[in-house]
Design an enzyme around this catalytic site. Structure first.
Site, PDB file in Angstrom:
ATOM      1  CG  HIS A   1      -1.722  -1.285   1.257  1.00 18.39           C
ATOM      2  ND1 HIS A   1      -2.627  -1.613   0.246  1.00 18.39           N
ATOM      3  CD2 HIS A   1      -1.532  -2.454   2.227  1.00 18.39           C
ATOM      4  CE1 HIS A   1      -3.230  -2.859   0.539  1.00 18.39           C
ATOM      5  NE2 HIS A   1      -2.610  -3.476   1.484  1.00 18.39           N
TER       6      HIS A   1
ATOM      7  CD  GLU B   1      -2.319  -3.872   4.871  1.00 17.78           C
ATOM      8  OE1 GLU B   1      -1.564  -4.599   4.352  1.00 17.78           O
ATOM      9  OE2 GLU B   1      -3.414  -3.677   4.514  1.00 17.78           O
TER      10      GLU B   1
ATOM     11  CG  HIS C   1       0.335  -6.648   2.008  1.00 17.18           C
ATOM     12  ND1 HIS C   1      -0.361  -5.924   1.661  1.00 17.18           N
ATOM     13  CD2 HIS C   1       1.155  -7.056   1.068  1.00 17.18           C
ATOM     14  CE1 HIS C   1      -0.327  -5.628   0.583  1.00 17.18           C
ATOM     15  NE2 HIS C   1       0.765  -6.067   0.186  1.00 17.18           N
TER      16      HIS C   1
ATOM     17  CD  GLU D   1      -1.794 -10.274   4.374  1.00 14.66           C
ATOM     18  OE1 GLU D   1      -1.694  -9.351   5.086  1.00 14.66           O
ATOM     19  OE2 GLU D   1      -2.467 -10.202   3.203  1.00 14.66           O
TER      20      GLU D   1
END
Length: 279
Positions: free
Chosen positions: A48, A63, A116, A178
């Site tokens: 992101h 995030e 992430h 993640e």
């Protein structure tokens, strides 16, 4: 003659000792680096950025901030260990997925690590997941997942194969980690701790160093050793997605047939009614 013989013998012994010492040092160096003896480039991708906060609508923690912080910490660790590190972003900017892939594909002897954090509408969801797509990325995914789940207090959600764009389009071994759910109160609290983010970076770095030590056996043990890292079992979500698409197509066809069959009497009635009126 005897003196020459003893001189030659001493010289040979000295060379042998030097050789053994060098070999021992090389072996220790290899073990301390997790079996990684090849100088590689590590492309670190902080998920992101910029206008893309990541996560889900209404999520309190951005995030993009967490991923960038872990990525920068990882860069510092790897740089200190002699790796050539490339960042897809090192500040709060938006980089399109195609741009991230282009950066990764501009290096040959390299690996791509995408960072992430997870999010969902269910606050109880928790745990660490590691994704890969190409088969040659599985050892890297196994090693990183093995270390991260060994060092994090979160649940082990497993290694998963999935066709994310940044994994599918890269020409080098690529993984996406993640690092927990920011929508889970406990894991969100972990993520907001600088010490925990440093721990995540440390464990990801250990996995990168240990990628060449991945063996063939499966294991559920959460604590890794540098000498032997088992190949992790994985969930192939690319097949699940295909299966779901096939089921969706079958369901659509059935629905269309039902609609067609149910429309016939109505059409017949309409035609009959029209005929009656015309007659």
């Amino acid at each position: 003659m005897r003196r020459n013989f003893f001189g030659i013998a001493l010289l040979a012994a000295g060379l042998l000792i030097t050789g053994l010492s060098s070999a021992s040092h090389a072996a220790r160096s290899s073990r301390s680096s997790g079996g990684d003896s090849s100088p590689i480039t590590v492309v670190i991708d902080a998920g992101h950025g910029g206008h893309d906060r990541g996560g889900i609508p209404g999520q309190r923690i951005a995030e993009k901030d967490m991923t960038l912080d872990v990525a920068l910490r990882l860069r510092n660790i790897l740089s200190a260990n002699g790796y050539h590190v490339v960042m897809t972003r090192s500040s709060d900017v938006f980089v399109p997925l195609g741009g991230r892939v282009a950066i990764a594909n501009s290096y040959r002897n390299a690996v791509f690590v995408c960072i992430h954090f997870n999010a969902t509408g269910r606050s109880g969801a928790s745990g660490i997941e590691t994704y890969f797509y190409s088969r040659d990325s599985l050892p890297l995914a196994s090693a990183i997942h093995y270390y991260v789940t060994g060092g994090a207090p979160s649940a082990n959600r497993g290694v998963r194969r999935r066709g994310y764009y940044v994994l599918r389009k890269t020409a080098i071994p690529a993984v996406l980690v993640e690092c927990g759910f920011l929508t889970n109160p406990t894991e969100a609290a972990y993520a907001q701790s600088a010490g925990y983010r440093q721990k995540l970076a440390d464990e990801i770095a250990a996995g990168i160093r240990g990628r060449n030590s991945v063996g063939g056996g499966f294991s559920t043990t959460r604590v890794a050793t540098a000498e032997s890292i088992p190949l992790q079992p994985y969930i192939d979500q690319t097949k699940v997605a295909k299966s779901e698409r096939r089921r969706s197509k079958r369901s659509h066809k059935k629905s269309a047939r039902k609609k067609k069959s149910s429309s016939k009497p109505a059409d017949s009635e309409a035609r009959t009614g029209t005929s009656d009126r015309e007659g």
